[in-house]
Write a protein that holds these residues in place. Structure first.
Motif, PDB file in Angstrom:
ATOM      1  N   SER A  29       0.862  -1.187   0.000  1.00 46.72           N
ATOM      2  CA  SER A  29       0.000   0.000   0.000  1.00 46.72           C
ATOM      3  C   SER A  29       0.895   1.232   0.000  1.00 46.72           C
ATOM      4  O   SER A  29       1.735   1.380   0.896  1.00 46.72           O
ATOM      5  N   ILE A  30       0.718   2.079  -0.991  1.00 40.42           N
ATOM      6  CA  ILE A  30       1.450   3.344  -1.064  1.00 40.42           C
ATOM      7  C   ILE A  30       0.488   4.448  -0.638  1.00 40.42           C
ATOM      8  O   ILE A  30      -0.466   4.762  -1.364  1.00 40.42           O
ATOM      9  N   VAL A  31       0.701   4.991   0.543  1.00 37.79           N
ATOM     10  CA  VAL A  31      -0.192   6.003   1.106  1.00 37.79           C
ATOM     11  C   VAL A  31       0.460   7.373   0.950  1.00 37.79           C
ATOM     12  O   VAL A  31       1.572   7.602   1.427  1.00 37.79           O
ATOM     13  N   VAL A  32      -0.253   8.281   0.277  1.00 38.05           N
ATOM     14  CA  VAL A  32       0.314   9.586  -0.048  1.00 38.05           C
ATOM     15  C   VAL A  32      -0.613  10.699   0.428  1.00 38.05           C
ATOM     16  O   VAL A  32      -1.798  10.719   0.077  1.00 38.05           O
ATOM     17  N   ALA A  33      -0.078  11.608   1.236  1.00 35.74           N
ATOM     18  CA  ALA A  33      -0.814  12.798   1.653  1.00 35.74           C
ATOM     19  C   ALA A  33      -0.509  13.929   0.668  1.00 35.74           C
ATOM     20  O   ALA A  33       0.655  14.177   0.349  1.00 35.74           O
TER      21      ALA A  33
ATOM     22  N   GLN B 181      -4.873  -0.039  -9.012  1.00 36.71           N
ATOM     23  CA  GLN B 181      -5.731   0.035  -7.827  1.00 36.71           C
ATOM     24  C   GLN B 181      -5.521   1.389  -7.157  1.00 36.71           C
ATOM     25  O   GLN B 181      -4.489   1.606  -6.500  1.00 36.71           O
ATOM     26  N   VAL B 182      -6.476   2.281  -7.300  1.00 30.36           N
ATOM     27  CA  VAL B 182      -6.335   3.636  -6.767  1.00 30.36           C
ATOM     28  C   VAL B 182      -7.555   4.006  -5.931  1.00 30.36           C
ATOM     29  O   VAL B 182      -8.695   3.784  -6.344  1.00 30.36           O
ATOM     30  N   THR B 183      -7.290   4.556  -4.755  1.00 28.06           N
ATOM     31  CA  THR B 183      -8.340   5.122  -3.903  1.00 28.06           C
ATOM     32  C   THR B 183      -8.011   6.586  -3.685  1.00 28.06           C
ATOM     33  O   THR B 183      -6.901   6.920  -3.260  1.00 28.06           O
ATOM     34  N   ILE B 184      -8.969   7.467  -4.004  1.00 26.27           N
ATOM     35  CA  ILE B 184      -8.800   8.894  -3.746  1.00 26.27           C
ATOM     36  C   ILE B 184      -9.737   9.295  -2.614  1.00 26.27           C
ATOM     37  O   ILE B 184     -10.949   9.048  -2.680  1.00 26.27           O
ATOM     38  N   ILE B 185      -9.173   9.898  -1.601  1.00 31.82           N
ATOM     39  CA  ILE B 185      -9.962  10.406  -0.467  1.00 31.82           C
ATOM     40  C   ILE B 185      -9.803  11.911  -0.436  1.00 31.82           C
ATOM     41  O   ILE B 185      -8.685  12.420  -0.409  1.00 31.82           O
ATOM     42  N   ASP B 186     -10.910  12.626  -0.451  1.00 35.30           N
ATOM     43  CA  ASP B 186     -10.894  14.088  -0.417  1.00 35.30           C
ATOM     44  C   ASP B 186     -11.436  14.547   0.931  1.00 35.30           C
ATOM     45  O   ASP B 186     -12.556  14.195   1.301  1.00 35.30           O
ATOM     46  N   GLN B 187     -10.629  15.294   1.673  1.00 39.65           N
ATOM     47  CA  GLN B 187     -11.054  15.729   3.002  1.00 39.65           C
ATOM     48  C   GLN B 187     -10.653  17.182   3.232  1.00 39.65           C
ATOM     49  O   GLN B 187      -9.826  17.745   2.523  1.00 39.65           O
ATOM     50  N   GLU B 188     -11.246  17.788   4.254  1.00 38.12           N
ATOM     51  CA  GLU B 188     -10.824  19.120   4.667  1.00 38.12           C
ATOM     52  C   GLU B 188      -9.403  19.060   5.201  1.00 38.12           C
ATOM     53  O   GLU B 188      -8.961  18.026   5.704  1.00 38.12           O
ATOM     54  N   ASN B 189      -8.705  20.187   5.103  1.00 36.72           N
ATOM     55  CA  ASN B 189      -7.310  20.221   5.538  1.00 36.72           C
ATOM     56  C   ASN B 189      -7.191  19.929   7.031  1.00 36.72           C
ATOM     57  O   ASN B 189      -7.772  20.616   7.864  1.00 36.72           O
TER      58      ASN B 189
ATOM     59  N   VAL C 198      -5.626   8.466   7.847  1.00 37.45           N
ATOM     60  CA  VAL C 198      -6.815   8.123   7.059  1.00 37.45           C
ATOM     61  C   VAL C 198      -6.457   7.110   5.970  1.00 37.45           C
ATOM     62  O   VAL C 198      -7.158   6.116   5.762  1.00 37.45           O
ATOM     63  N   GLY C 199      -5.343   7.348   5.277  1.00 33.22           N
ATOM     64  CA  GLY C 199      -4.912   6.414   4.252  1.00 33.22           C
ATOM     65  C   GLY C 199      -4.542   5.049   4.821  1.00 33.22           C
ATOM     66  O   GLY C 199      -4.873   4.000   4.250  1.00 33.22           O
ATOM     67  N   PHE C 200      -3.848   5.066   5.946  1.00 31.74           N
ATOM     68  CA  PHE C 200      -3.453   3.827   6.619  1.00 31.74           C
ATOM     69  C   PHE C 200      -4.681   3.005   6.991  1.00 31.74           C
ATOM     70  O   PHE C 200      -4.717   1.780   6.822  1.00 31.74           O
ATOM     71  N   ASN C 201      -5.719   3.682   7.465  1.00 30.81           N
ATOM     72  CA  ASN C 201      -6.917   2.979   7.934  1.00 30.81           C
ATOM     73  C   ASN C 201      -7.651   2.218   6.832  1.00 30.81           C
ATOM     74  O   ASN C 201      -8.354   1.243   7.122  1.00 30.81           O
ATOM     75  N   VAL C 202      -7.497   2.647   5.588  1.00 29.86           N
ATOM     76  CA  VAL C 202      -8.189   1.941   4.493  1.00 29.86           C
ATOM     77  C   VAL C 202      -7.246   1.042   3.697  1.00 29.86           C
ATOM     78  O   VAL C 202      -7.677   0.362   2.755  1.00 29.86           O
ATOM     79  N   SER C 203      -5.966   1.022   4.063  1.00 26.44           N
ATOM     80  CA  SER C 203      -4.990   0.225   3.322  1.00 26.44           C
ATOM     81  C   SER C 203      -5.207  -1.267   3.549  1.00 26.44           C
ATOM     82  O   SER C 203      -5.730  -1.681   4.583  1.00 26.44           O
ATOM     83  N   LYS C 204      -4.757  -2.068   2.581  1.00 28.13           N
ATOM     84  CA  LYS C 204      -4.947  -3.520   2.653  1.00 28.13           C
ATOM     85  C   LYS C 204      -3.659  -4.291   2.379  1.00 28.13           C
ATOM     86  O   LYS C 204      -3.653  -5.518   2.418  1.00 28.13           O
ATOM     87  N   GLY C 205      -2.570  -3.604   2.058  1.00 35.58           N
ATOM     88  CA  GLY C 205      -1.353  -4.279   1.640  1.00 35.58           C
ATOM     89  C   GLY C 205      -0.649  -5.032   2.756  1.00 35.58           C
ATOM     90  O   GLY C 205      -0.819  -4.737   3.944  1.00 35.58           O
ATOM     91  N   GLN C 206       0.175  -5.998   2.346  1.00 35.28           N
ATOM     92  CA  GLN C 206       0.997  -6.706   3.318  1.00 35.28           C
ATOM     93  C   GLN C 206       2.044  -5.764   3.902  1.00 35.28           C
ATOM     94  O   GLN C 206       2.386  -5.856   5.079  1.00 35.28           O
ATOM     95  N   TYR C 207       2.513  -4.851   3.068  1.00 34.90           N
ATOM     96  CA  TYR C 207       3.474  -3.837   3.505  1.00 34.90           C
ATOM     97  C   TYR C 207       2.918  -2.463   3.161  1.00 34.90           C
ATOM     98  O   TYR C 207       2.021  -2.329   2.306  1.00 34.90           O
ATOM     99  N   ILE C 208       3.467  -1.433   3.798  1.00 32.61           N
ATOM    100  CA  ILE C 208       2.954  -0.088   3.594  1.00 32.61           C
ATOM    101  C   ILE C 208       4.105   0.909   3.588  1.00 32.61           C
ATOM    102  O   ILE C 208       5.108   0.722   4.299  1.00 32.61           O
ATOM    103  N   VAL C 209       3.976   1.956   2.767  1.00 38.34           N
ATOM    104  CA  VAL C 209       4.982   3.016   2.679  1.00 38.34           C
ATOM    105  C   VAL C 209       4.280   4.369   2.647  1.00 38.34           C
ATOM    106  O   VAL C 209       3.106   4.475   2.291  1.00 38.34           O
ATOM    107  N   PHE C 210       5.030   5.432   3.017  1.00 38.44           N
ATOM    108  CA  PHE C 210       4.471   6.781   3.106  1.00 38.44           C
ATOM    109  C   PHE C 210       5.398   7.783   2.409  1.00 38.44           C
ATOM    110  O   PHE C 210       6.055   8.602   3.058  1.00 38.44           O
TER     111      PHE C 210
END
Length: 329
Positions: A9-13, A62-70, A79-91
């Motif tokens: 899971s590649i989580v990007v803010a 596989q792309v998830t876009i989350i739009d939120q207030e700053n 928020v990204g971590f909470n919806v991730s599903k990967g065996q490994y994760i990076v930020f």
């Protein structure tokens, strides 16, 4: 049995990143890895970032876009971590570049060695044209075998060249979930307590002196903005909170940290940075207010308690009397 869950899971803010996103996405397009997901959290951008995210969405599997207030990078990562599903994760950060082999290479090592955390090296790349240089000098930090997290943390801190960052690391997601880790909301440089606590609890970690990440230093970077009194005050408040968090971490894992002097050294070292920021404030009144808070909040006592050697105490002692003169002026 084949698992449909992504390897990574590649989580990007993202916040106001329109000038960097095309370069960042192009680096992601080149990565040599199958079965991964991309989670993009648009943190209230005021520019065209969200539009650019939507334009690029179809170019990745596989792309998830989350739009939120700053709400800041910490909340966006959580928020990204909470919806991730990967065996490994990076930020990773959006103004940087990921080398094509980075994640494929790191996942293979992490799987083969059953790692909780794997760290690689990277490059400082300067927008003003200065030559790039490694983030971790090879003469100070060399590739390791499999270590415990505390062993690597001690080695890394003792090098005096270690940088607390998440973007050079790949984490086993189940490890983070088991310990309930999250990024502290509203805190700049939250990677310092995050990295410290994660390493203190990790059973199997490794460092490879291989450079797979370009960290860009430019005028638009928050970390490298020209400081003024407002920035100094914000930095002071952030680092006061960081020192309190590091002290709480040291107490929580006292059975481990009591044998790692570097865990106390880093509090004293970051404390000296706070004093330097106070000294840089131009307004006499603002400086006096910060010195008062520094003592009233117990930060001075915390720093002094964690300065375990003569040299650190000598450096702090010289600054103590200067701070008191400011307070009593």
């Amino acid at each position: 049995m084949f698992s449909s869950l992504p390897q990574l899971s590649i989580v990007v803010a993202i916040y106001n990143g329109e000038m960097f996103l095309s370069r960042f996405f192009n680096s992601l397009k080149s990565i040599k890895l199958n079965n991964w997901e991309l989670i993009l959290v648009n943190d209230g951008s005021r520019d065209n970032s969200l539009k650019i995210l939507q334009e690029w969405k179809e170019r990745f599997p596989q792309v998830t876009i989350i739009d939120q207030e700053n709400q800041g990078v910490s909340v966006a990562r959580n928020v990204g971590f909470n919806v991730s599903k990967g065996q490994y994760i990076v930020f990773p950060d959006i103004d940087d570049v990921i080398h094509p082999n980075m994640y494929d290479r790191m996942i293979n090592i992490a799987k083969n060695d059953n790692l909780d955390i794997l760290t690689c090296n990277g490059n400082y790349v300067y927008a003003d044209g200065r030559p790039s240089r490694p983030i971790f000098p090879s003469n100070r930090l060399r590739s390791t075998g499999v270590l415990t997290g505390p062993q690597w943390l001690e080695m890394a801190l003792n090098s005096k060249k270690f940088l607390h960052v998440t973007w050079l690391n790949i984490y086993r997601r189940e490890f983070l979930l088991t310990h309930g880790y999250y990024f502290e909301p509203g805190l700049h440089h939250q990677d310092i307590p995050w990295t410290t606590e994660a390493l203190l609890t990790a059973k199997r970690v490794k460092y490879i002196d291989e450079r797979y990440y370009d960290y860009f230093i430019h005028s638009g970077s928050v970390s490298h903005a020209t400081p003024n009194d407002t920035i100094h005050v914000r930095t002071i408040h952030n680092y006061m909170k960081i020192l309190e968090m590091l002290d709480a971490i040291n107490q929580k894992y006292k059975d481990v940290t009591q044998n790692i002097n570097a865990c106390y050294w880093q509090i004293a070292k970051e404390g000296l940075g706070i004093i330097h920021s106070i000294d840089s404030i131009q307004s006499i009144e603002v400086k006096k207010q910060m010195v008062k808070e520094f003592f009233d909040r117990g930060i001075w006592s915390l720093i002094w308690k964690n300065a375990k050697n003569f040299r650190l105490r000598w450096r702090l002692g010289r600054r103590y009397f200067k701070l008191k003169r400011i307070l009593n002026s």
